[in-house]
Write a protein that holds these residues in place. Sequence first.
Motif, PDB file in Angstrom:
ATOM      1  N   HIS A 208       6.568  47.466  21.125  1.00 55.41           N
ATOM      2  CA  HIS A 208       5.124  47.621  20.971  1.00 55.41           C
ATOM      3  C   HIS A 208       4.374  47.378  22.280  1.00 55.41           C
ATOM      4  N   HIS A 257       3.539  39.144  15.328  1.00 54.40           N
ATOM      5  CA  HIS A 257       2.566  40.199  15.627  1.00 54.40           C
ATOM      6  C   HIS A 257       2.893  41.497  14.902  1.00 54.40           C
ATOM      7  N   PHE A 260       0.996  42.372  11.332  1.00 52.42           N
ATOM      8  CA  PHE A 260      -0.381  42.839  11.189  1.00 52.42           C
ATOM      9  C   PHE A 260      -0.383  44.348  10.965  1.00 52.42           C
ATOM     10  N   VAL A 279      -6.720  41.530  19.186  1.00 55.89           N
ATOM     11  CA  VAL A 279      -5.292  41.442  18.890  1.00 55.89           C
ATOM     12  C   VAL A 279      -4.459  41.368  20.162  1.00 55.89           C
ATOM     13  N   CYS A 283       1.233  43.747  18.933  1.00 50.96           N
ATOM     14  CA  CYS A 283       0.975  44.337  17.617  1.00 50.96           C
ATOM     15  C   CYS A 283       1.344  45.819  17.630  1.00 50.96           C
ATOM     16  N   LYS A 284       1.483  46.379  16.433  1.00 55.82           N
ATOM     17  CA  LYS A 284       1.824  47.796  16.310  1.00 55.82           C
ATOM     18  C   LYS A 284       0.751  48.671  16.942  1.00 55.82           C
ATOM     19  N   VAL A 287      -2.439  49.356  15.022  1.00 50.20           N
ATOM     20  CA  VAL A 287      -3.294  48.169  14.921  1.00 50.20           C
ATOM     21  C   VAL A 287      -4.075  47.974  16.217  1.00 50.20           C
ATOM     22  N   GLY A 316      -5.641  38.669  15.785  1.00 47.61           N
ATOM     23  CA  GLY A 316      -4.274  38.998  15.421  1.00 47.61           C
ATOM     24  C   GLY A 316      -3.281  38.391  16.389  1.00 47.61           C
ATOM     25  N   THR A 317      -2.997  37.115  16.198  1.00 44.08           N
ATOM     26  CA  THR A 317      -1.941  36.442  16.948  1.00 44.08           C
ATOM     27  C   THR A 317      -1.485  35.251  16.116  1.00 44.08           C
ATOM     28  N   ASP A 338      -4.735  38.281   9.242  1.00 41.72           N
ATOM     29  CA  ASP A 338      -4.000  38.435   7.992  1.00 41.72           C
ATOM     30  C   ASP A 338      -4.518  37.429   6.971  1.00 41.72           C
TER      31      ASP A 338
END
Length: 392
Positions: A208, A257, A260, A279, A283-284, A287, A316-317, A338
Amino acid sequence: MDLVTSTWTEPANTATALLLLGRGTDPASERGVDCPGDLPAPSDPDLVARATAAKAALGDRVFVLGHHYQRDEVIQFADVTGDSFKLAREAAARPGAEFIVFCGVHFMAESADILTGPTQQVILPDLAAGCSMADMAVLGQVETAWEQFTDLGIAGDVVPVTYMNSSADIKGFVGRNNGVVCTSSNAKRALDWAFEQGRQVFFLPDQHLGRNTAVLEMGFDLDDCVLYDPHKPNGGLTPEQLRGAKMILWRGHCSVHGRFTIDSVREVRERVPGVRVLVHPECKHEVVRAADEVGSTEYIIRALDAAPAGSAWAVGTELNLVRRMALAHPDKHITFLDRTVCYCSTMNRIDLPHLVWALEELVAGRVPNRITVDEDTAKYARVALDQMLALP
């Protein structure tokens, strides 16, 4: 915007949260290593006093490093907090410290051992504190992939780049093959340098971070990236795909990660008016594209510190860091991206009982859980790390 006084709302507990918080064991996961010695009971009311006394007895002989994702009960005893590379450099900058107690995970302690002097000893309070992402890139598998590149005649044009979140073995492989280490902060600079050296990049172990950097920061297309799966013959790729790719991404990811989703982003935007989504680049891709801001752990901390009072953020972590930032900024609405608990299961193995045990062992003249990297691996890993430090 009006000032708000927000209170931290813990994400919902789950059946697995008890395991993630270290209240259970799973011998099939991660390294499955039990801690030797007798640990103090987690319920011991004297743990804080014992850690304080042991640390005081050791004085300048010990230097305690605390990663941002550690529990607060551990962070309170850290001399320095930071991300993995910052902490390793901080350890190297204190050659007078005989013992480096690294409250993080295994690959971080390895990096500290590589960068510190020969008289310093690096201790990991719990040997089971591994990293699932780092463990997804095994040296034998990576060497098999490289042999395939050699057979295809492309190895001479491929530059290996490994994320800091990798084992010393992988860093050593990259150093032997004229590559570079990167962090989430300098991944673009590392890739720019790599493409000056060759036509293709072999990016380890986090797909990612590699994909997000190449596509969102360097203007590549998704089609320029292929995913190498070590569990499939030839990585699951044809010779044509390998020859045509600009980025050969290893099939690895962060278990925190990676959870998410785009639904998480949509849900929080509906739930929190005016929220900004921030984020980590692990992450993806979808996302990261849907977020308002993306950056390393240090970037996330700076962004939240500088955010205006009353602003709303969904982050997002890892949960320990998000909760710590929310409690540090009660005038801002900081929430976890999340809705359910998402601790780093292995990072959370370093708890107060393990830290107390490690410090008290040092006071008693015993060095527990020392992390050492063999001389040859350390030499070439240092080559790849020094190349990163030399990046413009």
